[in-house]
Write a protein that holds these residues in place. Structure first.
Motif: not given
Length: 490
Positions: A258-259, A411-413, A428, A430
């Motif tokens: 993930t990121a 949220r993240r991907d 996201p 970020h």
């Protein structure tokens, strides 16, 4: 109190002292391992001693925690060991070694700009009754090392009493991620990581206790970790790197990445330069007029209070990174690197804790600080800003009533792919600062994450940008039961 030959002690957290170490009642020689927690970064450092001398593995920037522990136990630090050039924090190893006159041990193959004691695979050295064996375990980086530590009295006896410090190699139920040196190296490093995990279990006894640096919330873990302790034997059945073949494991690991925080890009170069000691003295105080000037100049003024307090009232133009969550990870991830940071907190103790966290990622000195309450921080008797908070039940009710708020998922991907509110928009956290122009200003924006913490950060960003924002302070697990439709990516 009885002890095993190498007892694992209670964690020595930044805000609490470690448990006392009692001598073995039988007088037997033993390895004492003291874990030094850094929960804000999901990492651990270690002080390992025979009761007289000690070695330190992967110390954080605030080295006073280590020296205080050594002084309390009357042990002399002779060696400071780095498992790798870290990507998630600025090391305290160079400064600690210079401070206490210890050897600073780094892989001979690492390109660094300071004097160090170079280590190579297979080398072994002794300090006091501790015997340290160097094991090359590439995968998290190309030059990653692990350290197997045993007692001199048992070093030749089938490695009885061995413990191993695995850094970002073998974690509890996982491994360190292989992509931090760039996507172009990820597959090669993943293959190294799989081989390194197998090397450790092939060369060390099953009862060897494992002490990793990463894996307690750190984004350096390739996949989520499990448990709080492990042995080589337990990992043979619990760790996919040891239960899956190399092709299956590499494919699954690369797919699961993930990121990771943007500030990681600055950590490796800082560590290769030999970071200097950090100044943790109190920063200069700022009055309300100075806070306003700093905000107007585009600097970051960061409110450390919890999200409930921030939503109820805050200084206009500030950001909210509450200390009740992963404050430093997300601040470091979002802030344009090099931007001056001023801290707002209720108490001086809150400032001190935040200052330590900032130093750990290379933000050495806050520009200024202010403590107290919101009225003390607003210049000229101005009014505080604020925004509403709701839960998912309220979101569902608004939709039933025909309202058309934008539901923004930050949220993240990977989290989004597992399930999301039908009709919601995804940016996201970020990426939010760079994509603010995608957030409409003609209707309320209801922002959520998995629990509310990241959503509060996002709400502060949006409020600062003039968006009519509402914080969904709720667990995403409640969205479906509240009556909202949930979709998943195919």
């Amino acid at each position: 109190m009885s002890h095993t030959p190498h007892p694992k002690t209670a964690a020595a957290a930044p805000d609490a002292g470690p448990s006392d170490l009692s001598a073995d009642p039988a007088g037997a020689l033993m390895i004492n391992v003291i874990t030094i927690e850094t929960p804000s970064l999901g990492d651990r450092s270690y002080l390992i001693s025979d009761g007289t001398v000690a070695v330190v593995v992967d110390p954080q920037r605030d080295t006073d925690r280590v020296t205080e522990l050594a002084a309390e136990r009357g042990v002399r630090i002779t060696h400071v060991l780095e498992t790798h050039i870290h990507n998630d924090y600025v090391t305290g190893g160079h400064a600690l070694a210079e401070q206490v006159g210890a050897a600073y041990c780094v892989n001979a193959e690492d390109e660094v700009s300071f004097e160090r004691t170079p280590l190579r695979d297979g080398e072994e050295f002794r300090t006091g009754d501790l015997v340290v064996r160097v094991l090359a375990t590439p995968g998290h980086t190309f030059t990653h090392l692990s350290y197997a530590v045993s007692l001199a009295s048992s070093a030749g006896d089938a490695d009885q009493g061995t413990v191993v410090f695995t850094g970002g190699s073998l974690l509890y139920g996982s491994t360190g991620r292989p992509d931090l040196l760039g996507a172009e190296h990820a597959e090669a490093l993943a293959r190294h990581q799989h081989a390194s995990a197998h090397r450790l279990v092939e060369e060390l006894p099953d009862d060897t206790e494992i002490y990793p640096t990463h894996g307690f919330g750190s984004f350096c873990a390739a996949t989520p970790t499990s448990g709080d302790s492990a042995t080589i034997g337990s990992q043979k059945t619990d760790n996919p790197a040891l239960t899956q073949g190399v092709e299956e494991w590499v494919e699954a690991t690369l797919a699961a990445l993930t990121a990771h925080p943007a500030y990681y890009a600055h950590m490796g170069p800082a560590n290769a330069s030999g970071p200097a000691p950090v100044d943790l003295s109190q920063p200069a105080p700022a009055d309300a007029a100075e806070l306003r000037r700093r905000i107007e100049a585009g600097e970051w003024v960061v409110d450390l209070r919890d999200r409930t307090s921030y939503a109820a009232g805050h200084v206009p133009g500030t950001f909210n990174f509450g200390q009740d969550g992963s404050f430093i990870t997300y601040l470091g991830w979002l802030i344009p690197w090099g931007t001056p940071v001023t801290l707002l907190a209720s108490t001086p103790d809150d400032v001190e804790a935040a200052q330590r966290d900032l130093a750990r990622i290379g933000i050495d000195r806050p520009a200024a600080v202010a403590t107290g309450a919101v009225p003390d921080w607003i210049d000229g008797g101005g009014e505080p800003a604020g925004f509403g908070t709701v839960d998912f039940t309220d979101v569902a009710a608004r939709r039933r009533d025909g309202q058309d708020p934008l539901v923004l998922d930050v949220r993240r991907d990977d989290e989004r792919a597992a399930g999301y509110v039908t009709g919601s928009t995804h940016i996201p956290l970020h990426g939010l600062l760079e994509r603010l122009d995608e957030v409409p200003s003609d209707r309320p924006v209801l922002v959520h994450c998995a629990s509310g913490y990241r959503a509060s950060i996002a709400a502060g960003v949006l409020d600062r940008a003039g968006v009519d924002v509402v914080l969904i302070d709720d667990s995403f697990d409640n969205a479906a039961t509240a009556g909202l439709d949930i979709e998943k990516d195919a």
